[in-house]
Design a protein around this motif. Structure first.
Motif, short mmCIF file in Angstrom:
data_model
loop_
_atom_site.label_atom_id
_atom_site.label_comp_id
_atom_site.label_asym_id
_atom_site.label_seq_id
_atom_site.Cartn_x
_atom_site.Cartn_y
_atom_site.Cartn_z
N ARG A 180 44.02 41.32 31.58
CA ARG A 180 45.13 42.49 31.46
C ARG A 180 44.67 43.79 32.04
O ARG A 180 43.54 43.72 32.55
CB ARG A 180 45.05 43.07 29.91
CG ARG A 180 44.15 43.54 29.41
CD ARG A 180 44.10 43.85 27.66
NE ARG A 180 42.57 44.33 27.46
CZ ARG A 180 42.01 45.02 28.31
NH1 ARG A 180 42.33 46.33 28.77
NH2 ARG A 180 41.16 45.47 27.26
N GLU A 181 45.34 44.92 32.56
CA GLU A 181 45.02 46.06 33.03
C GLU A 181 43.63 46.65 32.59
O GLU A 181 44.27 46.89 30.80
CB GLU A 181 45.92 46.60 33.35
CG GLU A 181 47.38 46.21 34.59
CD GLU A 181 48.23 47.42 35.09
OE1 GLU A 181 47.69 48.39 35.16
OE2 GLU A 181 49.20 47.21 35.66
N THR B 291 41.77 50.22 31.15
CA THR B 291 42.39 50.75 30.92
C THR B 291 40.68 52.24 30.97
O THR B 291 39.77 51.53 30.72
CB THR B 291 42.89 51.10 28.89
OG1 THR B 291 41.06 50.79 28.21
CG2 THR B 291 43.88 50.27 28.75
N LYS C 44 43.02 52.73 42.63
CA LYS C 44 43.02 51.30 42.54
C LYS C 44 43.71 50.81 40.87
O LYS C 44 44.54 51.42 39.21
CB LYS C 44 41.60 50.19 42.39
CG LYS C 44 41.19 51.13 43.50
CD LYS C 44 39.33 51.06 42.77
CE LYS C 44 38.82 50.89 44.26
NZ LYS C 44 36.98 50.95 44.15
N ARG C 45 44.20 49.89 41.05
CA ARG C 45 44.95 48.83 40.09
C ARG C 45 43.88 48.08 39.06
O ARG C 45 43.23 47.46 40.43
CB ARG C 45 46.03 47.86 40.31
CG ARG C 45 46.97 48.49 40.75
CD ARG C 45 48.24 47.87 40.74
NE ARG C 45 48.78 46.81 39.70
CZ ARG C 45 50.14 46.25 39.40
NH1 ARG C 45 50.13 46.05 41.22
NH2 ARG C 45 50.21 45.41 38.86
N TYR D 10 41.52 45.27 36.25
CA TYR D 10 42.42 44.59 35.48
C TYR D 10 40.46 44.47 34.29
O TYR D 10 39.51 44.18 35.17
CB TYR D 10 42.63 43.45 36.29
CG TYR D 10 43.70 43.20 37.01
CD1 TYR D 10 45.24 43.46 36.04
CD2 TYR D 10 43.53 43.67 38.17
CE1 TYR D 10 45.86 44.11 37.00
CE2 TYR D 10 44.47 43.99 39.10
CZ TYR D 10 45.99 43.91 38.76
OH TYR D 10 47.56 44.81 38.98
N SER E 72 35.79 41.80 35.87
CA SER E 72 37.04 42.69 36.80
C SER E 72 36.94 42.52 37.75
O SER E 72 36.00 41.84 38.38
CB SER E 72 36.11 44.37 35.63
OG SER E 72 37.20 45.56 36.06
N PHE F 226 39.71 44.39 40.78
CA PHE F 226 40.47 46.01 41.16
C PHE F 226 41.20 45.32 42.77
O PHE F 226 41.23 44.55 42.75
CB PHE F 226 39.73 47.42 41.35
CG PHE F 226 39.34 47.13 43.20
CD1 PHE F 226 38.96 47.12 43.95
CD2 PHE F 226 37.69 46.96 42.64
CE1 PHE F 226 38.44 47.28 44.84
CE2 PHE F 226 36.71 47.30 43.68
CZ PHE F 226 37.03 47.15 45.37
N VAL G 157 44.84 38.37 40.74
CA VAL G 157 44.77 39.69 41.56
C VAL G 157 45.36 39.40 42.68
O VAL G 157 46.22 39.92 42.98
CB VAL G 157 43.85 40.06 41.94
CG1 VAL G 157 43.32 40.55 43.25
CG2 VAL G 157 43.27 40.54 40.63
N GLU H 39 48.70 39.21 41.58
CA GLU H 39 49.32 40.68 42.18
C GLU H 39 49.79 41.44 43.21
O GLU H 39 50.73 42.13 42.69
CB GLU H 39 48.06 41.77 40.64
CG GLU H 39 48.37 41.17 38.75
CD GLU H 39 49.34 41.59 38.44
OE1 GLU H 39 50.03 43.36 38.35
OE2 GLU H 39 50.18 41.00 37.72
#
Length: 160
Positions: free
Chosen positions: A4-5, A7, A48-49, A51, A63, A65, A101, A104
Motif C-alpha cells: 500500500r501507499e 503514510t 515520491k510515491r 509504498y 518499502s 518509492f 512499482v 504503478e
C-alpha cells in the motif's frame, strides 16, 4: 502480500531496516552515516510515491518509492528505490514490491524506468534482469564496497 501507499506514520517502521541497509554500505550510494532526519527526507520526499509491503501480522517488511528520474520533457522516465528488511530477505518481498512499482509506473504514464547507480555486486541485479532490465553501461570502480573493494555501478533500464 499487501502493498500500500506509505503514510508518515510508517517511517518509524521503515527507518530501522533503512538505516541497517545504508549503514552496511553494500548496496546504496547514500552516506552510511545518514541521519534519521536526512534519511526521512530522502525516502519520504513529497516528490515520491512511497509504498510499504506488510507481512500477515501487519509488520512493514519492505518499502519502495517511485519518482521521475528526470524533469521537464524527460519526466516520463521513472526512477525507483527498494529496500527489504534483511531479516525478511529471500521471501519474495523485493519481487512483489518491484512488480507493484512497475505496474504503478506504467499506470502513471511512465515510458521507462532507469536505475542510475546499481552496485554491480548487489544480489538485486539478478532480480532486475529477470524483470526485463538491461545494463546500459557500468561506471568502473566507482563504488568502494566494504568487502569487495572497488566495484562498478550499473546504469539499468527497462521500457514500460
Amino acid at each position: 502480500m499487501p502493498i500500500r501507499e506509505a503514510t508518515a506514520d510508517d517511517w518509524p517502521r521503515i527507518w530501522p531496516f533503512w538505516h541497517r541497509i545504508v549503514a552496511a554500505a553494500e548496496t546504496y550510494t547514500w552516506d552510511p552515516d545518514t541521519s534519521e532526519r536526512a534519511a526521512r527526507a530522502l525516502w519520504m520526499s513529497p516528490a515520491k510515491r512511497v509504498y510499504v509491503a506488510e507481512d500477515e501480522a501487519g509488520s512493514v517488511v519492505g518499502s519502495a518509492f517511485l519518482t521521475p528520474n528526470y524533469a521537464g520533457p524527460a519526466a516520463r522516465v521513472a526512477n525507483a528505490g527498494f529496500m527489504v528488511d534483511p531479516e525478511r530477505a529471500g521471501r519474495g518481498t523485493g519481487r512483489a514490491l518491484a512488480e507493484h512499482v512497475l505496474a504503478e509506473a506504467t499506470a502513471a504514464g511512465y515510458r521507462a524506468m532507469v536505475f542510475n547507480a546499481v552496485v554491480e555486486t548487489n544480489p538485486a541485479v539478478r532480480l532486475w534482469t529477470s524483470l526485463g532490465f538491461t545494463v546500459l553501461g557500468t561506471v568502473p570502480e566507482a563504488y568502494e564496497h566494504p568487502r569487495h573493494g572497488l566495484v562498478g555501478l550499473h546504469v539499468m533500464h527497462r521500457a514500460l
